[in-house]
Design a protein around this motif. Structure first.
Motif, PDB file in Angstrom:
ATOM      1  N   GLU A 231       0.808  -1.223   0.000  1.00  0.00           N
ATOM      2  CA  GLU A 231       0.000   0.000   0.000  1.00  0.00           C
ATOM      3  C   GLU A 231       0.843   1.277   0.000  1.00  0.00           C
ATOM      4  N   SER A 232       0.277   2.293  -0.656  1.00  0.00           N
ATOM      5  CA  SER A 232       0.917   3.611  -0.626  1.00  0.00           C
ATOM      6  C   SER A 232       0.699   4.219   0.767  1.00  0.00           C
ATOM      7  N   LYS A 233       1.710   4.940   1.267  1.00  0.00           N
ATOM      8  CA  LYS A 233       1.590   5.506   2.618  1.00  0.00           C
ATOM      9  C   LYS A 233       1.776   7.025   2.561  1.00  0.00           C
ATOM     10  N   ASN A 234       0.871   7.745   3.218  1.00  0.00           N
ATOM     11  CA  ASN A 234       0.947   9.207   3.207  1.00  0.00           C
ATOM     12  C   ASN A 234       2.047   9.689   4.161  1.00  0.00           C
ATOM     13  N   ALA A 255      13.600  11.392  -1.964  1.00  0.00           N
ATOM     14  CA  ALA A 255      13.629  10.002  -2.439  1.00  0.00           C
ATOM     15  C   ALA A 255      12.782   9.128  -1.515  1.00  0.00           C
ATOM     16  N   ARG A 256      12.906   9.369  -0.227  1.00  0.00           N
ATOM     17  CA  ARG A 256      12.165   8.551   0.739  1.00  0.00           C
ATOM     18  C   ARG A 256      10.668   8.853   0.654  1.00  0.00           C
ATOM     19  N   ARG A 257      10.343  10.107   0.440  1.00  0.00           N
ATOM     20  CA  ARG A 257       8.939  10.504   0.275  1.00  0.00           C
ATOM     21  C   ARG A 257       8.310   9.732  -0.882  1.00  0.00           C
ATOM     22  N   GLY A 258       9.084   9.670  -1.976  1.00  0.00           N
ATOM     23  CA  GLY A 258       8.624   8.937  -3.158  1.00  0.00           C
ATOM     24  C   GLY A 258       8.351   7.481  -2.830  1.00  0.00           C
ATOM     25  N   LYS A 259       9.228   6.876  -2.058  1.00  0.00           N
ATOM     26  CA  LYS A 259       9.056   5.457  -1.701  1.00  0.00           C
ATOM     27  C   LYS A 259       7.800   5.246  -0.856  1.00  0.00           C
ATOM     28  N   PHE A 260       7.559   6.136   0.070  1.00  0.00           N
ATOM     29  CA  PHE A 260       6.353   6.020   0.907  1.00  0.00           C
ATOM     30  C   PHE A 260       5.104   6.074   0.019  1.00  0.00           C
ATOM     31  N   LEU A 261       5.116   7.024  -0.922  1.00  0.00           N
ATOM     32  CA  LEU A 261       3.928   7.229  -1.757  1.00  0.00           C
ATOM     33  C   LEU A 261       3.722   6.094  -2.749  1.00  0.00           C
ATOM     34  N   ALA A 262       4.842   5.562  -3.263  1.00  0.00           N
ATOM     35  CA  ALA A 262       4.744   4.568  -4.336  1.00  0.00           C
ATOM     36  C   ALA A 262       4.207   3.222  -3.851  1.00  0.00           C
ATOM     37  N   GLY A 263       4.358   2.913  -2.568  1.00  0.00           N
ATOM     38  CA  GLY A 263       3.983   1.572  -2.089  1.00  0.00           C
ATOM     39  C   GLY A 263       5.147   0.616  -2.322  1.00  0.00           C
ATOM     40  N   GLY A 264       5.044  -0.578  -1.724  1.00  0.00           N
ATOM     41  CA  GLY A 264       6.124  -1.551  -1.861  1.00  0.00           C
ATOM     42  C   GLY A 264       7.273  -1.266  -0.909  1.00  0.00           C
TER      43      GLY A 264
END
Ligand code: ADP
Ligand code: TRP
Length: 327
Positions: A231-234, A255-264
């Motif tokens: 799931e994507s995380k806000n 970069a970390r923000r992107g990872k939270f949003l992308a899921g996985g």
């Protein structure tokens, strides 16, 4: 006139927590670098600590820790006045004068008193706690500070210092500079392990001197929601993300923000990354801290004592003259 910037921390624990670092010391150190022409005052608020700590050995131990941490966190001791108000009678002397100009109602409205009331009964709050802002105003006005870096809930105390300085000036003639609070950006939102404000009352601290094992344990405890790995995380509602912000470069943060949003991106991975970054940040501070001896702290205090006492004494002489103590 040279701008004066002043703040102090209470020695009420055996170390500092992350807020003290990111909300107080770091912004102060940044100011010392940015405002090269200003004078800087960083003191030990041990007379304030006495509202809570009633044991000499404990207060001394905590005081030494704070003073060592000032140095370990990069305060330039050859440039910043570092001092112990116990060496300087002016703090208590000015406290007396200001307390006679302050009405009870003003103190009743102060956060320090209201917080103490919220924790216990009115009859059990010490007079020192009730009058806390008066001593704080004395700390500030004694040195004619222009700017006072503090946390958001200390703003009211600095505003009182400004008001009482104005009142004195009107009554007795121009004497004190009018101080202003300086609230570092972002410092109002520093959260603890459980997502609430980082506070002793909630026991949700990360301490600067937590060892590697303790730190890892705490990072693992940071509360999260039940979202699955996919799931994507806000990031803006996420404690792991929020706490980590302070330890990353803007690029790493993006970069970390992107990872939270992308899921996985699992909370386990996010926490492992956070721990790695935090430890890389804190370990050198701890190494520097351990290398500072008690003697080094005493040497710094001794070094500034005469200059600071001179400033305080001149101010007290002026005040004593103006109120009519000197015959
Ligand atoms: P506490 O007992 O709540 O931890 P302290 O008395 O140690 O607070 O903190 C000193 C000052 O630091 C507070 O009055 C406040 O200005 C500031 N402060 C403490 N915790 C935080 C926080 N989590 N976020 C912002 N400011 C804080
Ligand atoms: N009240 C401040 C705090 O709780 C500590 C403090 C005491 C202080 N005197 C001060 C801060 C004067 C700035 C200026 O953190």
């Amino acid at each position: 006139m040279t701008k004066r910037i002043l703040t102090g921390l209470k020695p009420t624990w055996d170390q500092l927590h992350l807020w003290n670092l990111f909300g107080a010391i770091n912004p102060f150190v940044e100011l010392t670098k940015r405002e090269e022409k200003s004078d800087f005052f960083l003191f030990l608020a041990n007379m304030h600590g006495l509202t809570v700590i009633h044991d000499a050995e404990t207060l001394k131990k905590y005081s030494l820790t704070i003073l060592k941490l000032y140095q370990a966190l990069g305060v330039d001791t050859s440039k910043v006045y570092i001092y112990n108000p116990a060496d300087i009678p002016g703090h208590a002397q000015l406290n007396r004068v200001l307390s006679c100009l302050t009405i009870m109602g003003t103190m009743e409205r102060m956060h320090s008193y209201k917080d103490a009331l919220a924790k216990g009964k009115a009859g059990e709050v010490s007079v020192g706690t009730f009058c806390y802002p008066i001593l704080m105003a004395a700390d500030i006005l004694l040195y004619d500070a222009d700017l006072v870096p503090v946390g958001k809930d200390q703003k009211q105390h600095v505003e009182y210092a400004r008001d009482i300085a104005g009142k004195f000036n009107r009554q007795f003639g121009e004497t004190f500079r009018l101080p202003e609070p300086f609230i570092p950006e972002g410092s109002a939102t520093i959260i603890g392990l459980d997502g609430r404000k980082m506070s002793k009352s909630y026991n949700n601290y990360i301490w600067l001197l937590d060892d590697e094992k303790t730190l890892l344990k705490k990072v693992r405890q940071i509360s999260t929601d039940m979202k699955t790995v996919e799931e994507s995380k806000n990031p803006d509602e996420n404690n792991v993300y929020q706490i980590g912000k302070f330890f990353l470069t803007p690029e790493e943060d993006q970069a970390r923000r992107g990872k939270f949003l992308a899921g996985g991106y699992s909370y386990k991975d996010a926490k492992d990354y956070l721990f790695e970054k935090m430890w890389a940040y804190l370990e050198p501070i701890q190494t520097r801290y351990k290398a500072i001896s008690d003697e080094e702290v005493f040497r710094v205090l001794e070094n500034w004592k005469k200059a600071v006492s001179g400033l305080a004494e001149a101010k007290i002489q002026d005040v004593y003259q103006k109120v009519g103590f000197r015959l």
